[in-house]
Design an enzyme around this catalytic site. Sequence first.
Site: not given
Length: 705
Positions: A13, A16, A417, A599, A603
Site C-alpha cells: 500500500c 509501505c 518549431d 528538435d 529549441d
Amino acid sequence: METVNWKVDGMDCSNCVLTIRQFLEKKGLQDVKVNLAGGDVSFTINGQNKKDEILKGIESLGYLVDAGDAQLNTKKKKFLKNHKERFLFCIIFTLPLLLHMFDRWVHIHWLMNPWIQMALATPVFIVGMDFFGKSAIKSIRNGMPNMNVLIAIGATAAYVYSLAGALLGLGEGYLFFETAASVVTLVFLGNWMEDASIQSTQRSLNKLARSQKVMANMIAYDDQHQEHVFPVENTTLRVGDILLIKNGEQVPADCKILWGDATVNESIITGESMPIVKKPKEHLIGGSLLVDGTVKAYVTAEAKNSVLSNIIDLVKRAQGEKPPVQQMADKISAVFVPIVLGIAALTLIANWIILQDFTASLMRSIAVLVIACPCAMGLATPAAIAVGLGRAARSGVLFRNAKSLELFRNIQQVVFDKTGTLTTGDFNIAAFQNNNGSDEDFKQIVFSLEKYSNHPIAQCIAREWKQSQPVRWEKIEEMKGLGMKGVTKEGDTWQAGSFKIAQGLTNDATHNVYILKNDELVGWIDVKDEVRPEAMTIVQYLRHKNIRTILLSGDRYDKCQQLADFLGIDEVIAEQTPQEKLGVVEHLTLKGPTAMVGDGINDAPALAKATVGISLSDASQVAMQTADVVLMDNGIKNLPLSLGLGRHTYMTIRQNLFWAFAYNIVAIPVAAFGLLTPTFGALVMGLSDVVLAINSGRLFVKKVV
C-alpha cells in the site's frame, strides 16, 4: 554519486511506499523513487553511505530486497514465497472451517468441536502472522503503521477470543476460528489478485524488458586472422565488439552497420510497424528485429546504456513519481491506519454499550479493521500511471516524468518549431545562381566553406556538392547566427550565410544562402525542405480539439507564413534567435498551459520553459534531455496519442481516487453497523484493489485519440 536500482518485495500500500521513502531520505539519500506498481526502488548514493547497511535497514522495515548482487542480496528462500502460495496453503485449512455456514445442507457435526477448529485455524494463523504480524510490528516500530496492522489485529482478536472460548469451554457462541482463518486467507487471495492485476498493468514494460537479454553472434579473429563466430549473451558485449546479425534475428545491442543492407522492424522501440531499410554507417537499435538481410556491425553501447535500457529505466523512474493529484491521497493514507484503529475501538465500545453483547460488538469491530483499505488510495495513481506509461512506451512515446501525464490534460496551445519538426529536415538544393566564374569553381568554394558548418542547410550543400579537392583556407571561422567566413592564401574573403550578410547588397530576401566575395554578392542558393506527411493531419486534429497552434522559427517570415498557410497554423512568430524563442514560450506559458515541439539545440531552452516540452527521437541530445516527452518514431504522428494518453490517464486517476475514497466512506460505516461479517469484509477489501487495476487496465485498449 551512483544510482542504485533495487527490487523490493512486500509493498502492499501507499504506507509501505511512504515508509521506505522516508527511511531512505532520513539516510540522506537523494532522488529517491519508490514505485508501488513495479516494486522498484531507486536512489543516488555517495561514498558516505554503505549499500549493505541501507539494504538491511529496508529489510528491518519488513520488506525483502533483491539488489541484483550476489554479495548484497540477502533474500532468503522461504517455505511460502508469495501470496499465491500462501493463499493455496491457507485455503486447504480454511474451507473445512467454512462448511458449518452450509450446515443446512451439509451436516458435519464433528467440525463444531473447538479443538478440531483450533487445529485447522492455527496453521493459517501462524502463516498469517508470519507475514502480516511481522510487517505490522516493524511498521509500528518505525512510526509508520501500515495496513497489515489492521489485518493482524483483526485476525488476532478473532483467534485469541476463540482460543479463550475453547479453553474455558464457553460454547459455540464464542468460537470464531473460521473468522480468523478466513480473514487471513481472503486477504492473501486479495493480495494475490492485486499482484496479478499489477503485473498485467506492467505487461508493456515487461515485454520491453524481456527483449533486453538475447544471444548474439560475436565475431573474433584468431592469430591467423581467420574469422570465427561464437554465441554470447548480449549482456557481456562491450563497445567495439563485432557482431554478425542474420535474417530474422533480434538486434542484440545498439550498433552501427559495417557491412550489408537490412530491413529492420523497430516497432518495439518506436511503435512503427512498417520496416525500414538500413545501410552501412547507419545505426541499429538493440531490441529491434532484422526482417530481411544479413549485416556485420560493431557495438556502440553496452546493454545497460542502450536505447532500450534507457527507455525502461526512464519509464520505471516516471512510474515511481507522483503527480500532484495523488498528494491529497498520500496525506490521508499517512494517517489512515491510526484513524481506522480509532474507529474500530469506537465501534467496539459503542456497540457493546448499545447491544450489551461483547461477541457481536467484537465481530463488528473486526469487520471495520479488515474492510478498511488504504491500498486502494495508494494504488489509484500508480496503477493508472503504470498502464498509461506502458502503453505510451509500446506505442513509441516516452514520458520522462509522470507529472507530464497530468499536465497534458489542459494544454491550450501547441508551439511548433519548423525545420526538423513540421518539416523532415532533409534538405535538397532546389536552385542556385553564380555570377563569378565557372559553376564548378563556385561549387568548390561553397563546399569548402559549408563543410565546416553543422547547420542542416550547410550540411545539405556539402553533401550534394562534395569535392575531392577542397579549397585550403588560410583562415576559416563561423560567424555566429550569420554563416561561414573563409580567407584564401591569396587574401580573398568568401562568405556563405543568411540574408543578413547581404542586406546592404540586395533587397531580395527570398533565398536561403547568399555567397559573398570580398563583400560583393556573387551568387545565391535555394534549398527545399519537405513537409512531414503527417503534419497537416496533426495540425487539423489540434484545431478540432480547440488547441491553438503556433509556428515559432528562426527562419524567414515569408517562408514560415507560407508553411503556416499550407498547414492551417493559427499564428506565425518567425526570425527568432534561441533567446527570443525562450522569451516567446515563457510569455505564452503565462497566458495558458503550452506544449512546445522541437528538435534542435536551439529549441532546448524553449522546451525546458514550456509547460510540457516535446522532442523528436532524432533530435539533438540536448533537446531530448530537456524535453518532458520524446516521440520515438522520428516524426510527430504520435503527438495526438501523447496528448490523449495524458488526458485519459489523469481521468483514470480521478476515477480510481473517487472509487477508493467512496469505498472506504461507505464500507467502514456498513461494517460498524454490523451489516456484513469480517469474512465478507476481507473478501470485499481484496476485490477493491482489483477493481482499480481493472479500471486502469482499460487504458490498454481505450480509444484516446
